[in-house]
Design a protein around this motif. Sequence first.
Motif, PDB file in Angstrom:
ATOM      1  N   UNK A   1       0.826  -1.118   0.065  1.00  0.00           N
ATOM      2  CA  UNK A   1       0.040   0.017  -0.013  1.00  0.00           C
ATOM      3  C   UNK A   1       0.852   1.082  -0.268  1.00  0.00           C
ATOM      4  N   UNK A   2       0.287   2.449  -0.488  1.00  0.00           N
ATOM      5  CA  UNK A   2       1.071   3.473  -0.621  1.00  0.00           C
ATOM      6  C   UNK A   2       0.484   4.517   0.123  1.00  0.00           C
ATOM      7  N   UNK A   3       1.076   5.422   0.700  1.00  0.00           N
ATOM      8  CA  UNK A   3       0.523   6.676   1.317  1.00  0.00           C
ATOM      9  C   UNK A   3       1.208   7.867   1.265  1.00  0.00           C
ATOM     10  N   UNK A   4       2.371   7.997   0.599  1.00  0.00           N
ATOM     11  CA  UNK A   4       3.128   9.079   0.469  1.00  0.00           C
ATOM     12  C   UNK A   4       2.761   9.651  -0.992  1.00  0.00           C
ATOM     13  N   UNK A   5       1.911  10.863  -1.228  1.00  0.00           N
ATOM     14  CA  UNK A   5       1.574  11.112  -2.471  1.00  0.00           C
ATOM     15  C   UNK A   5       2.642  11.627  -3.441  1.00  0.00           C
ATOM     16  N   UNK A   6       3.683  12.191  -2.673  1.00  0.00           N
ATOM     17  CA  UNK A   6       4.836  12.572  -3.558  1.00  0.00           C
ATOM     18  C   UNK A   6       5.864  11.537  -4.148  1.00  0.00           C
ATOM     19  N   UNK A   7       5.874  10.641  -2.979  1.00  0.00           N
ATOM     20  CA  UNK A   7       6.795   9.557  -3.599  1.00  0.00           C
ATOM     21  C   UNK A   7       6.148   8.132  -3.183  1.00  0.00           C
ATOM     22  N   UNK A   8       5.008   7.754  -4.070  1.00  0.00           N
ATOM     23  CA  UNK A   8       4.300   6.610  -3.489  1.00  0.00           C
ATOM     24  C   UNK A   8       4.918   5.082  -3.223  1.00  0.00           C
ATOM     25  N   UNK A   9       5.777   4.910  -4.184  1.00  0.00           N
ATOM     26  CA  UNK A   9       6.425   3.467  -4.286  1.00  0.00           C
ATOM     27  C   UNK A   9       7.671   3.702  -3.710  1.00  0.00           C
ATOM     28  N   UNK A  10       8.053   3.179  -2.328  1.00  0.00           N
ATOM     29  CA  UNK A  10       9.136   3.256  -1.911  1.00  0.00           C
ATOM     30  C   UNK A  10       9.429   1.728  -1.350  1.00  0.00           C
ATOM     31  N   UNK A  11      10.933   1.406  -1.407  1.00  0.00           N
ATOM     32  CA  UNK A  11      11.462   0.024  -0.967  1.00  0.00           C
ATOM     33  C   UNK A  11      12.937   0.251  -0.569  1.00  0.00           C
ATOM     34  N   UNK A  12      13.282  -0.219   0.437  1.00  0.00           N
ATOM     35  CA  UNK A  12      14.564  -0.184   0.994  1.00  0.00           C
ATOM     36  C   UNK A  12      15.730  -0.521  -0.244  1.00  0.00           C
ATOM     37  N   UNK A  13      16.789   0.228  -0.370  1.00  0.00           N
ATOM     38  CA  UNK A  13      17.725   0.180  -1.458  1.00  0.00           C
ATOM     39  C   UNK A  13      18.290  -1.542  -1.358  1.00  0.00           C
TER      40      UNK A  13
ATOM     41  N   UNK B   1       8.227  -4.477  -7.453  1.00  0.00           N
ATOM     42  CA  UNK B   1       8.697  -5.827  -7.016  1.00  0.00           C
ATOM     43  C   UNK B   1       9.430  -5.766  -5.833  1.00  0.00           C
ATOM     44  N   UNK B   2      10.372  -4.787  -5.627  1.00  0.00           N
ATOM     45  CA  UNK B   2      11.109  -4.431  -4.024  1.00  0.00           C
ATOM     46  C   UNK B   2      10.061  -4.717  -3.004  1.00  0.00           C
ATOM     47  N   UNK B   3       9.033  -3.888  -3.008  1.00  0.00           N
ATOM     48  CA  UNK B   3       7.804  -3.920  -2.116  1.00  0.00           C
ATOM     49  C   UNK B   3       7.351  -5.289  -1.864  1.00  0.00           C
ATOM     50  N   UNK B   4       6.874  -5.849  -3.176  1.00  0.00           N
ATOM     51  CA  UNK B   4       6.371  -7.213  -2.884  1.00  0.00           C
ATOM     52  C   UNK B   4       7.169  -8.227  -2.481  1.00  0.00           C
ATOM     53  N   UNK B   5       8.449  -8.125  -2.840  1.00  0.00           N
ATOM     54  CA  UNK B   5       9.578  -9.153  -2.464  1.00  0.00           C
ATOM     55  C   UNK B   5       9.581  -9.036  -0.724  1.00  0.00           C
ATOM     56  N   UNK B   6       9.471  -7.975  -0.316  1.00  0.00           N
ATOM     57  CA  UNK B   6       9.490  -7.786   1.126  1.00  0.00           C
ATOM     58  C   UNK B   6       8.421  -7.604   1.851  1.00  0.00           C
ATOM     59  N   UNK B   7       7.452  -8.792   1.421  1.00  0.00           N
ATOM     60  CA  UNK B   7       6.293  -8.990   2.362  1.00  0.00           C
ATOM     61  C   UNK B   7       6.390  -9.798   3.334  1.00  0.00           C
ATOM     62  N   UNK B   8       5.267 -10.414   3.898  1.00  0.00           N
ATOM     63  CA  UNK B   8       5.191 -11.169   5.216  1.00  0.00           C
ATOM     64  C   UNK B   8       6.590 -12.470   4.941  1.00  0.00           C
ATOM     65  N   UNK B   9       6.110 -13.166   3.847  1.00  0.00           N
ATOM     66  CA  UNK B   9       6.931 -14.365   3.674  1.00  0.00           C
ATOM     67  C   UNK B   9       8.379 -14.033   3.617  1.00  0.00           C
TER      68      UNK B   9
END
Length: 93
Positions: A47-59, A77-85
């Motif tokens: 989910x995204x919450x930052x209107x200025x930069x909505x897609x964020x994942x750790x480097x 893909x980085x966001x998805x990769x870092x989900x629960x599992x």
Amino acid sequence: MCFYLQVVYNETGTYGTDLFTREADKVLNDHDGSKPLFLYFAQQAVHVGNGNNPLQAPKKYLDRLSYIGDEKRRTFAGIRKHTLSWSLYTSYT
């Protein structure tokens, strides 16, 4: 962010998925295994919450996906990769 109804100030810059995984890990490790436990653990990473930069994942996760040329797709893909599992897997390996 609030934790046990107290505003948390010292977690600025911590990726939410890592923060919630750390807390869930504490619950699991501190729990008396002879008693039942129900833990509802819903990751909010996609989910995204930052209107200025909505897609964020750790480097560190983006670097692992450098083969994906499109920046937005790589970040998602980085966001998805870092989900629960992913987060629980890295907690126990």
